[in-house]
Design a protein around this motif. Structure first.
Motif, short mmCIF file in Angstrom:
data_model
loop_
_atom_site.label_atom_id
_atom_site.label_comp_id
_atom_site.label_asym_id
_atom_site.label_seq_id
_atom_site.Cartn_x
_atom_site.Cartn_y
_atom_site.Cartn_z
N SER A 76 0.83 -1.21 0.00
CA SER A 76 0.00 0.00 0.00
C SER A 76 0.87 1.26 0.00
O SER A 76 0.56 2.23 -0.69
CB SER A 76 -0.91 0.02 1.23
N TRP A 79 2.16 1.80 -3.38
CA TRP A 79 1.11 2.39 -4.22
C TRP A 79 0.97 3.90 -3.95
O TRP A 79 0.95 4.71 -4.87
CB TRP A 79 -0.24 1.69 -3.99
N LEU A 80 0.91 4.25 -2.65
CA LEU A 80 0.70 5.66 -2.31
C LEU A 80 1.88 6.53 -2.75
O LEU A 80 1.68 7.66 -3.18
CB LEU A 80 0.49 5.80 -0.79
N ARG A 83 2.79 4.88 -7.03
CA ARG A 83 1.64 4.63 -7.92
C ARG A 83 1.88 3.43 -8.85
O ARG A 83 1.55 3.49 -10.04
CB ARG A 83 1.29 5.87 -8.76
N ALA A 88 -0.65 -2.25 -5.66
CA ALA A 88 -2.01 -2.11 -5.12
C ALA A 88 -2.80 -3.41 -5.30
O ALA A 88 -3.52 -3.84 -4.40
CB ALA A 88 -2.73 -0.96 -5.81
N ASP A 151 -8.53 3.11 -8.88
CA ASP A 151 -7.49 3.95 -8.26
C ASP A 151 -7.99 4.56 -6.94
O ASP A 151 -7.24 4.62 -5.96
CB ASP A 151 -7.05 5.05 -9.22
N THR A 152 -9.25 4.96 -6.94
CA THR A 152 -9.83 5.50 -5.68
C THR A 152 -9.88 4.39 -4.63
O THR A 152 -9.56 4.62 -3.46
CB THR A 152 -11.26 6.03 -5.94
N ASP A 155 -6.48 3.88 -3.23
CA ASP A 155 -6.10 4.96 -2.30
C ASP A 155 -6.74 4.76 -0.93
O ASP A 155 -6.07 4.79 0.09
CB ASP A 155 -6.57 6.32 -2.86
N SER A 158 -5.58 1.69 0.97
CA SER A 158 -4.21 1.88 1.47
C SER A 158 -4.23 2.65 2.79
O SER A 158 -3.47 2.32 3.72
CB SER A 158 -3.36 2.64 0.45
#
Lengths: 242, 56
Positions: A76, A79-80, A83, A88, A151-152, A155, A158
Motif C-alpha cells: 500500500s 502504491w501511495l 503509484r 495495489a 485507483d480510488t 487509495d 491503502s
C-alpha cells in the motif's frame, strides 16, 4: 535490473508464472512433511497433552495473519508513494488470504483454549486484538468491493491498511505490552529457555515454511487474476464506448 | 493414528476446520483465476475480430 521493473504487469506475469509451480509444489511438500511429522511422530506435551499438536496449525496461521497485513502495508505504501498498480493489486490479492489465516488462528485457538483454559474465548489482549485485526480484514475486503473506480479504491484501502497496522502490531506484541490475560508469550524465541522444545520446534519450522510458501503461491496467483480482471474491465469499458 | 486421549475432539476439530478453510481458499483462488482468464481470452478475441471486420 531494478526491482521496480517487476512493477510492470507484463514482467510480473512472466516472473510469477515461473515461481508459482515451484512455490506451490514446495508448499505442498512442506505442509505434508511438517503436519505428518508433527501429528504422528511427536509426543504429547507433559502439561498440555495431545492439544500441543494444534501448535502446527495455530502458530503458522497466526504468524501469517500478522505478516500478511505487513505485506499489504508495504504494498500500500508503494502504491501511495510510487503509484505502481501491481503493488495495489498485490495488496488486494493478499486480503482474502490474510483473513483466512486470521480465521484459522482464531478457530484453532478456540479449540486449543477450551480444554486448556476452560473457555472458548476470553477478552484477553492478544485474542481481542486478533479479533479487531479480523474485522479490519473484513473492512479492507469490503472497501475494495464497494468502490468502482480502481485507483480510488486503492487509495482508500491503502489508508485503511495504514490504520489497521496498529492492530497488526498490537496482535503481535499485546502480550508484552499488557503482561496479563490467558494467552502465553511467543512460542518461538531466540532465547532457548523460552522457545518450545526441539521435538516440537523442528516440525513447527517445516509447517511455518509450508504456510509461508502457500501464502506466496496464493498471493501470486490472485495478483495475476487481479491484473487480468483489470485488463478485462478496461476492454469492457472500451467495447461499451464503441 | 496416535492416541489423542481426552483431547481427541479438540485436536481433530482444529485440524478439520483448518483443512476445510484452506481447501475453500485454494479452490476459490483457482476457480476465480480460471474464470477471469477465460473471460479475458474471450474479450481479447472479440476485440481482435472487431478490428479485422471491414468498416462501413
Amino acid at each position: 535490473m531494478s526491482l521496480w521493473e517487476y512493477a510492470n504487469p507484463a514482467r510480473f506475469m512472466v516472473l510469477s508464472a515461473r515461481i508459482v509451480p515451484v512455490s506451490g509444489g514446495l508448499a505442498a511438500l512442506c505442509l505434508v512433511v511438517g503436519l505428518v511429522w508433527g501429528f504422528f511422530l511427536t509426543p504429547d506435551d507433559y502439561r498440555q497433552g495431545s492439544t500441543v499438536k494444534i501448535i502446527y496449525l495455530h502458530v503458522p496461521a497466526a504468524m501469517l495473519a500478522i505478516n500478511a497485513w505487513v505485506m499489504m502495508l508495504v504494498a500500500s505504501l508503494i502504491w501511495l508513494i510510487r503509484r505502481h498498480h501491481v503493488s495495489a493489486l498485490a495488496a488486494r490479492a493478499a486480503g482474502p488470504v490474510g483473513i483466512v489465516m486470521t480465521l484459522i488462528a482464531l478457530v484453532t485457538g478456540a479449540f486449543w483454549g477450551q480444554p486448556m483454559w476452560g473457555t472458548w474465548w476470553a477478552w484477553d489482549p492478544r485474542l481481542t486484538s486478533f479479533l479487531i485485526l479480523f474485522l479490519f480484514y473484513l473492512g479492507y475486503i469490503a472497501l475494495w468491493a464497494a468502490i468502482e473506480d480502481p485507483d480510488t479504491a486503492a487509495d482508500l484501502t491503502s489508508i485503511l491498511c495504514l490504520v489497521g497496522s496498529v492492530f497488526a502490531v498490537l496482535s503481535r506484541y499485546a502480550v508484552n505490552f499488557w503482561n496479563q490475560g490467558l494467552h502465553q508469550g511467543a512460542s518461538l524465541s531466540l532465547d532457548k529457555e523460552k522457545n518450545v522444545a526441539d521435538v516440537f520446534y523442528f516440525p513447527l519450522l517445516v509447517c511455518i515454511a509450508g504456510f509461508v510458501l502457500l501464502f506466496v503461491t496464493l498471493v501470486l496467483v490472485r495478483t495475476q487474476t487481479e491484473i487480468r480482471a483489470r485488463r478485462l474491465h478496461a476492454l469492457n469499458l472500451r467495447a461499451r464506448m464503441g | 493414528m496416535p492416541d489423542l486421549g481426552k483431547y481427541a475432539v479438540s485436536v481433530l476439530s482444529a485440524y478439520g476446520a483448518t483443512f476445510v478453510l484452506l481447501a475453500c481458499l485454494v479452490i476459490w483462488t483457482i476457480w476465480r483465476a480460471r474464470r477471469v482468464a477465460r473471460r479475458l481470452a474471450e474479450a481479447e478475441l472479440d476485440m481482435t475480430n472487431q478490428r479485422k471486420r471491414p468498416r462501413g
